[in-house]
Design an enzyme around this catalytic site. Structure first.
Site, PDB file in Angstrom:
ATOM      1  CE  LYS A 107      -1.636   2.989   1.870  1.00 45.74           C
ATOM      2  NZ  LYS A 107      -1.612   4.292   1.546  1.00 45.74           N
ATOM      3  CD  GLU A 154      13.090   3.592   9.250  1.00 44.38           C
ATOM      4  OE1 GLU A 154      12.888   4.650  10.065  1.00 44.38           O
ATOM      5  OE2 GLU A 154      13.209   3.954   7.917  1.00 44.38           O
ATOM      6  CB  CYS A 212      12.979   8.878   8.398  1.00 42.83           C
ATOM      7  SG  CYS A 212      13.903   7.656   7.892  1.00 42.83           S
ATOM      8  CD  GLU A 227      10.204  12.606  11.565  1.00 41.68           C
ATOM      9  OE1 GLU A 227       9.197  12.212  11.687  1.00 41.68           O
ATOM     10  OE2 GLU A 227      11.156  12.248  10.961  1.00 41.68           O
TER      11      GLU A 227
HETATM   12  P1  ADP Z   1       1.884  11.333   6.747  1.00 43.50           P
HETATM   13  O1  ADP Z   1       1.008  11.590   8.088  1.00 43.50           O
HETATM   14  O2  ADP Z   1       2.874  12.406   6.800  1.00 43.50           O
HETATM   15  O3  ADP Z   1       1.300  11.141   5.292  1.00 43.50           O
HETATM   16  P2  ADP Z   1       2.127   8.735   7.484  1.00 43.50           P
HETATM   17  O4  ADP Z   1       2.891   8.072   8.435  1.00 43.50           O
HETATM   18  O5  ADP Z   1       0.713   8.742   8.115  1.00 43.50           O
HETATM   19  O6  ADP Z   1       2.533   9.949   7.247  1.00 43.50           O
HETATM   20  O7  ADP Z   1       1.871   7.760   6.210  1.00 43.50           O
HETATM   21  C1  ADP Z   1       2.695   6.617   6.047  1.00 43.50           C
HETATM   22  C2  ADP Z   1       2.001   5.610   5.312  1.00 43.50           C
HETATM   23  O8  ADP Z   1       0.860   5.260   6.162  1.00 43.50           O
HETATM   24  C3  ADP Z   1       0.988   6.220   4.030  1.00 43.50           C
HETATM   25  O9  ADP Z   1       1.010   5.114   3.007  1.00 43.50           O
HETATM   26  C4  ADP Z   1      -0.088   6.326   4.628  1.00 43.50           C
HETATM   27  O10 ADP Z   1      -1.286   5.892   3.679  1.00 43.50           O
HETATM   28  C5  ADP Z   1      -0.259   5.114   5.721  1.00 43.50           C
HETATM   29  N1  ADP Z   1      -1.257   5.387   6.491  1.00 43.50           N
HETATM   30  C6  ADP Z   1      -1.652   6.469   7.253  1.00 43.50           C
HETATM   31  N2  ADP Z   1      -2.647   6.144   8.458  1.00 43.50           N
HETATM   32  C7  ADP Z   1      -2.633   4.904   8.308  1.00 43.50           C
HETATM   33  C8  ADP Z   1      -3.455   4.021   9.061  1.00 43.50           C
HETATM   34  N3  ADP Z   1      -4.491   4.471   9.889  1.00 43.50           N
HETATM   35  N4  ADP Z   1      -3.572   2.604   8.997  1.00 43.50           N
HETATM   36  C9  ADP Z   1      -2.824   2.284   7.888  1.00 43.50           C
HETATM   37  N5  ADP Z   1      -1.957   2.815   7.089  1.00 43.50           N
HETATM   38  C10 ADP Z   1      -1.781   4.233   7.276  1.00 43.50           C
END
Ligand code: ADP
Length: 505
Positions: free
Chosen positions: A202, A278, A312, A409
């Site tokens: 994903k 990570e 990161c 961050e």
């Molecule tokens: P940002 O908030 O800066 O977009 P994230 O850490 O939320 O960074 O995003 C990293 C990944 O996690 C993306 O692929 C995002 O779609 C996914 N993501 C965000 N929220 C969820 C969630 N609740 N469950 C699973 N995956 C998620």
């Protein structure tokens, strides 16, 4: 500041053709599919907000189809029972295909993510190919152990024979971020497939285009249908459905600490699937008074400004010995002032836009919060460009350890600086963070360097360098920077179970 974002077009015919082909689909069971809902998400160029194309807005039904395809491919043994040598050849071929399409991939990554072209072309995409080659070589080195137990109650005249065997963990969900899409995806796909697992990727909703192109290359290399799947969509929809799915054995995630925590809670509530994380960082760069200045100053500037600070392990806290504080601060500020902002496809550009407006507003909010708390902007601090997606490279001084700009961050081109009185102060200052991802120490004194490397609580400590990545070097965090490691020989273990076989014979 005015930022000129001329109408930049990709140069490679392949990138033009990929974009011209229009709406992209997801990869499920070897087929390119629409979302069940029929809904789509736009992919935008963050430099000018133009629409590049669109991807399906996958949801729970699509995740379920992809998990079924991955499970079937795992259970029928088409991949895991292939000889390790053959699996390795196919992964090696993925590396070759990435390299032979590198100009196209670099242009697509810049258009979709915003990064300066050289970041993808010379660092990240070669890094992605290297991951596939490194783990291609490990397919044939997956091995258990024979063990001599001390159990003394076996039937008389019998012997005990015991061994461990390594088995692929099963169906893995990978959830990846938008800052360095291809290489971070490769860091998960390569060891996972090398171990014989199936995967559903994903990718981040803002940057899914190169994942789709990578999916095409993975199929072209000969990875069997259903072994590698892609579901595009939003985190709280497709991402969450993947974490909740009872037939997923493991989630491997790279992203923010907040989302990592949510994923962990969701996994705990579902089938207690294993989770590798990570997460975020607030990594210190520490410049001692004996550092080689012509290496240290550009080095610590690059540590924060590379990829527009969206890294990161970026060196976002700069601690400078008081004897060289003014010199280093002025040197980094000078570099920041002279960096060229613009569209990442312009070959002279060093700082691109942030990935989207939300992220740029967030970074600007941190800068303004720092000023309100009494910090001083030495250079930068502006949000600019027609879209508001650009932030000028920013150096902030007069900081205190308790400020949110020092603790949180920011994930943008913003470094906070503070003086240090002596080497004895360094461990406490460096470790005064909930994160522990990385650090760099700049000194010519090897005993100082190695002493600090031991005292700093971080997954990686660089000496006289920062951002040195290699498929052989584990990367991951202490404290709230995560669990487990990507890259390196041990990364394949995260996709393997250890089975103990103990026999009386
Ligand atoms: P940002 O908030 O800066 O977009 P994230 O850490 O939320 O960074 O995003 C990293 C990944 O996690 C993306 O692929 C995002 O779609 C996914 N993501 C965000 N929220 C969820 C969630 N609740 N469950 C699973 N995956 C998620």
């Amino acid at each position: 500041m005015e930022v000129i974002v001329s109408d930049q077009q990709p140069q490679t015919a392949a990138a033009k053709a990929f974009l011209a082909a229009g709406a992209k689909k997801m990869l499920i069971g070897g087929d390119w599919s629409e979302a069940e809902s029929g809904e789509r998400l736009d992919s935008r160029d963050p430099a000018n907000d133009s629409v590049l194309g669109s991807v399906p807005r996958g949801g729970a039904a699509d995740v379920d189809k992809a998990v079924k395809a991955a499970r079937q491919a795992f259970d029928n043994g088409v991949w895991r029972n292939m000889t390790p040598d053959d699996r390795g050849r196919i992964l090696w071929k993925v590396a070759e295909l990435i390299e032979s399409n590198i100009d196209e991939l670099a242009e697509l990554e810049t258009l979709d993510q915003g990064k300066p072209l050289f970041v993808g072309r010379w660092a990240e995409i070669p890094g992605a190919a290297m991951q596939f080659r490194y783990f291609a070589g490990l397919t044939s080195k997956i091995q258990g152990e024979t063990i001599t137990p001390s159990i003394n109650y076996q039937p008389p005249g019998k012997n005990i024979f015991a061994y461990t065997q390594k088995e692929p963990i099963g169906v893995v969900g990978a959830i990846t971020p938008w800052n360095s899409p291809l290489v971070l995806e490769a860091m998960k796909i390569a060891p996972c497939l090398a171990a014989g697992c199936s995967m559903i990727l994903k990718p981040a909703e803002d940057t899914s285009l190169t994942a789709i192109r990578l999916g095409e290359l993975i199929l072209e290399a000969g990875v069997p249908e259903g072994v590698f799947n892609i579901v595009t969509g939003l985190g709280p929809e497709a991402g969450q459905a993947l974490v909740e799915h009872p037939d997923v054995d493991k989630i491997t995630f790279t992203g923010s600490t907040a989302t990592g925590r949510t994923i962990l809670e969701t996994a705990a509530r579902s089938n207690l699937k294993k989770v590798a994380l990570e997460l975020g960082g607030k990594s210190p760069s520490i410049v001692m008074d004996d550092a080689e200045m012509d290496i240290a100053i550009p080095g610590v500037a690059n540590a924060i400004f590379f990829n527009t600070g969206q890294v990161c392990v970026a060196g976002s806290r700069l601690y400078i010995h008081k004897a060289v504080y003014d010199k280093v601060l002025a040197g980094v500020a000078d570099i920041a002032t002279n960096m060229k902002l613009g569209h990442g496809l312009d070959p002279d550009v060093q700082i691109g836009p942030l990935v989207n407006r939300t992220q740029a507003d967030r970074v600007k909010g941190y800068i303004d919060g720092g000023i309100a708390a009494g910090a001083e902007v030495v250079v930068g601090g502006e949000q600019c460009g027609d879209t508001g997606n650009f932030i000028t490279p920013t150096v902030i001084a007069n900081t205190r350890q308790d400020m949110s700009i020092v603790q949180e961050e920011i994930f943008g081109p913003v470094v906070v600086a503070a003086p240090i009185d002596s080497i004895d102060d360094v461990p406490a200052m460096a470790n005064a963070s909930r994160y522990g991802l990385a650090a760099s120490v700049w000194t010519q004194d090897i005993s100082r360097a190695t002493r600090l490397a031991s005292a700093i609580k971080a997954g990686t400590v660089w000496i006289n360098c920062h951002l040195m990545f290699d498929a052989s070097l584990p990367i991951g965090g202490y404290k709230e920077s995560g669990w487990s490691r990507d890259s390196g020989i041990q990364a394949i273990d995260h996709y393997l179970e250890t089975k103990t076989v103990c026999a009386v014979v």
